[in-house]
Design a protein around this motif. Structure first.
Motif, PDB file in Angstrom:
ATOM      1  N   GLU A 264     -18.174 -35.031  40.433  1.00 24.36           N
ATOM      2  CA  GLU A 264     -18.359 -36.332  39.789  1.00 24.36           C
ATOM      3  C   GLU A 264     -17.073 -36.800  39.077  1.00 24.36           C
ATOM      4  O   GLU A 264     -17.014 -36.910  37.850  1.00 24.36           O
TER       5      GLU A 264
ATOM      6  N   GLN B  45     -18.077 -30.723  36.462  1.00 24.13           N
ATOM      7  CA  GLN B  45     -18.856 -31.905  36.126  1.00 24.13           C
ATOM      8  C   GLN B  45     -18.788 -32.170  34.628  1.00 24.13           C
ATOM      9  O   GLN B  45     -18.700 -33.313  34.197  1.00 24.13           O
TER      10      GLN B  45
ATOM     11  N   THR C  97     -20.273 -36.568  44.508  1.00 21.47           N
ATOM     12  CA  THR C  97     -20.532 -37.795  43.766  1.00 21.47           C
ATOM     13  C   THR C  97     -21.859 -38.403  44.191  1.00 21.47           C
ATOM     14  O   THR C  97     -22.332 -38.181  45.309  1.00 21.47           O
TER      15      THR C  97
END
Length: 641
Positions: free
Chosen positions: A474, A396, A505
């Protein structure tokens, strides 16, 4: 909101910034003002200098981060290049793109109180500010916990609370909702809306999630690829009037606006250009069907992205996975299968266990032996080198995986570990740098890249090993629209070639556009899993998981004048009217309750006050297949916002 005509709170004049080791300024030359009461959205493609500009507003750049700065910035009459950062902090409250960069204490309460304490405020005022800020972002009940125990989204809310507690007249937020679930996004914008209603503060917002932000902002400033101001004006003038230009530039637009641009090409008028799901639905209901092409065509079969065949082999198996972080159990008896060649999205509210799950899949966090297998390998027993040949992982926070001193060497490192010839290493590295738009940054240090460039580099480092499974946390965080489309198209190509893709996500439109299979987590358990279209047809499930339907689905469900559109949920399906025609006989989905753009701020404030975060229904905390109320929507590639 009434915008003050007083002397500007922020005055930026011909600002140019060149980082040490770089030769090209980004931004190059930027001028604009912000007055008290304004909420200004700063847009621009990745690398245009948005985050760099925000760092210059409170003197961190160049006072703490070495750089050559031209032009000037004044905040409340103070020159940011000569006024100490400590003094500027009382005028500018900062929320960085990475919340970990500004968290320093052992409890949430201490973290929020830290800033006011350093201003030598009375204890009573410090505690009052800290409590008010934590309540605004929904963290007061966790005030005695360590910030490390929060999810990524929770830490972002904490960073916002720290900025709120300083009471600064200018609040600068760099993608404040990037790591938040939909409910958290609503809470944050509700808190910010309440903050600016008095008209004595201003907000500068860097944000890619325009579906959440568009109703909140007054004005938009756009930077182009070269770091110059390309547009500056009211939301309607810029986002409606210059939408085609911004789209071509690769800047994010609201999903409803992107959809409207596609529908215009299909013959719909849609004037003025819609910015929200409600506006798009109302615009479609206000005009007749397009006459430029016939809607009467019928085809023998409907095109949709199919799930891997049931006979496909499992590339990932998870059985009874229980995982602890410190003394906290974050995953509880998870069972999961991922089929080879699938594109899987893992979704859920902040704290649901998404990142913990994929880190266990990739061995970033070692799972108990025998609980996780990837391509036949027991992850709990495997060494790092062997595991990297089976599964690639993209963090991330991209900086967590950088180890080299140049972008070129960061990519080349994985190839050199395979003992490839130098010529092949160079050729493959240069090819990957070209594919990700990083050729000009080949000799730069990875930490000097923009947020979007760091993300692309991190994906590149995971791709070079050629593992059959790629896991991304993400993946579109920090990306402009053009680069996000490019990245997701690349992932789709890899998926079509046989690579299994797993993404975590909060972007529900991304999930709808790309994932053939979705796993919903809640409270560390699998709440539901199945075909993506089936899951998003179950409104009760989505609501109980703390999620929201994708923006396009919210816009098109219940379109009365064009019911043939109501089954479309994916952006790329919109221009193909022959496919739309084939949906004309499908039943109309129920229409969601609209919220007008003009009422957003008032409603957001009331939502924050009256709807605290809700616990997941215990009856749903078991693994079950969702019940689809309608046939799945067609699938095809498309950009997500």
């Amino acid at each position: 909101m009434t915008v003050s005509s007083a002397v500007p709170l922020l005055r930026v004049r011909e600002l140019g910034v060149t980082h040490d080791g770089e030769t090209t300024p980004a931004p190059a030359s930027v001028s604009f003002d912000i007055t008290p009461g304004e909420v200004v959205l700063l847009l621009g493609p990745s690398g245009s200098g948005k985050s760099t500009l925000t760092l210059a507003l409170n003197g961190l750049l160049p006072q703490a981060v070495p750089a050559t700065v031209t032009g000037s910035i004044e905040v409340d009459g103070l020159d940011t290049q000569t006024t100490p950062v400590a003094e500027l902090s009382t005028r500018v409250g900062m929320v960085f793109q990475d919340p970990d960069a500004q968290l320093v204490t052992g409890t949430l309460l201490d973290e929020v109180a830290f800033g006011p304490e350093n201003l030598r405020m009375p204890v009573a005022e410090v505690l009052a500010r800290a409590e008010e800020a934590l309540r605004r972002v929904g963290l007061w009940e966790r005030r005695r916990e360590n910030p490390d125990r929060l999810s990524g989204g929770g830490r972002q809310r904490l960073a916002i609370a720290c900025a709120l507690a300083m009471g600064s007249p200018l609040l600068v937020l760099d993608e404040p909702t990037a790591n938040l679930d939909p409910a958290g996004i609503e809470e944050v914008y509700g808190a910010l809306a309440e903050l600016v209603t008095a008209g004595d503060r201003a907000i500068l917002l860097v944000e890619h999630n325009l579906d959440a932000a568009v109703a909140f902002v007054d004005r938009v400033v756009v930077l182009d690829h070269d770091g110059f101001v390309a547009a500056d004006g009211p939301v309607d003038d810029v986002l409606r009037g210059r939408a085609e230009d911004l789209h071509a530039m690769g800047v994010w637009l609201p999903v409803s606006t992107i959809a409207a641009l596609r529908l215009r090409r299909a013959g719909f008028a849609l004037e003025p250009l819609p910015l929200t799901p409600d506006e798009l639905r109302e615009a479609l209901d206000a005009e007749p069907a397009p006459i430029s092409r016939s809607l009467s065509e019928r085809a023998t079969s409907e095109s949709k992205r199919a799930e891997p065949a049931s006979s496909a082999t499992r590339v990932i198996t998870v059985r009874n996975l229980t995982l602890r972080r410190g003394r906290t159990e974050v995953l509880h008896g998870v069972d999961l299968d991922v089929l080879r060649g699938s594109f899987v999205a893992i979704v859920g509210a902040n704290g649901a266990g998404k990142t913990s799950l994929i880190q266990a899949l990739a061995g970033v966090v070692s799972p108990p032996k025998g609980t996780v297998h990837v391509d036949g390998l027991d992850v709990g027993r495997a060494d790092a080198r062997t595991l990297s040949s089976r599964i690639g992982f993209v963090f991330q926070n991209p900086e967590h995986q950088f180890i080299a001193h140049t972008v070129f060497d960061e990519i080349a490192h994985g190839l050199r570990r395979q003992h490839l010839p130098d010529d092949e290493v160079r050729t493959r590295t240069e090819s990957l740098l070209t594919r990700f738009g990083l050729v000009a940054k080949a000799d730069s240090h990875p930490f000097l890249l923009s947020g979007g460039q760091k993300r692309r580099l991190s994906v590149g480092t995971a791709l070079v090993a050629g593992a059959p499974v790629l896991v991304l946390d993400e993946p579109t965080f920090g990306q402009d629209r053009a680069r996000a489309d490019e990245l997701l198209s690349l992932l789709s190509e890899l998926n079509a070639e046989g690579t299994t893709i797993v993404v975590v996500t909060h972007d529900m439109q991304l999930v709808t556009d790309y994932a053939d299979h979705t796993v919903v987590l809640a409270d560390g358990r699998v709440l539901a899993e199945g075909p993506t279209a089936d899951l998003f047809a179950d409104d009760a499930l989505i609501a109980r998981a703390g999620l929201r339907p994708p923006p396009l689905r919210r816009a098109l469900r219940g379109v009365r004048n064009h019911p043939e559109l109501s089954r479309i949920a994916r952006l790329a399906d919109l221009p193909e009217l022959s496919r739309i025609a084939r949906l004309a006989d499908l039943p109309e989905a129920p229409e969601p309750t609209p919220t007008s753009r003009s009422q957003f701020r008032t409603d957001a404030v009331e939502t924050t006050r009256s709807h605290p975060p809700r616990a997941i229904d215990p009856e749903l905390r078991t693994r079950s297949a969702p019940t689809a109320t309608h046939p799945p929507a067609p699938h095809a590639s498309g950009g997500a916002a």
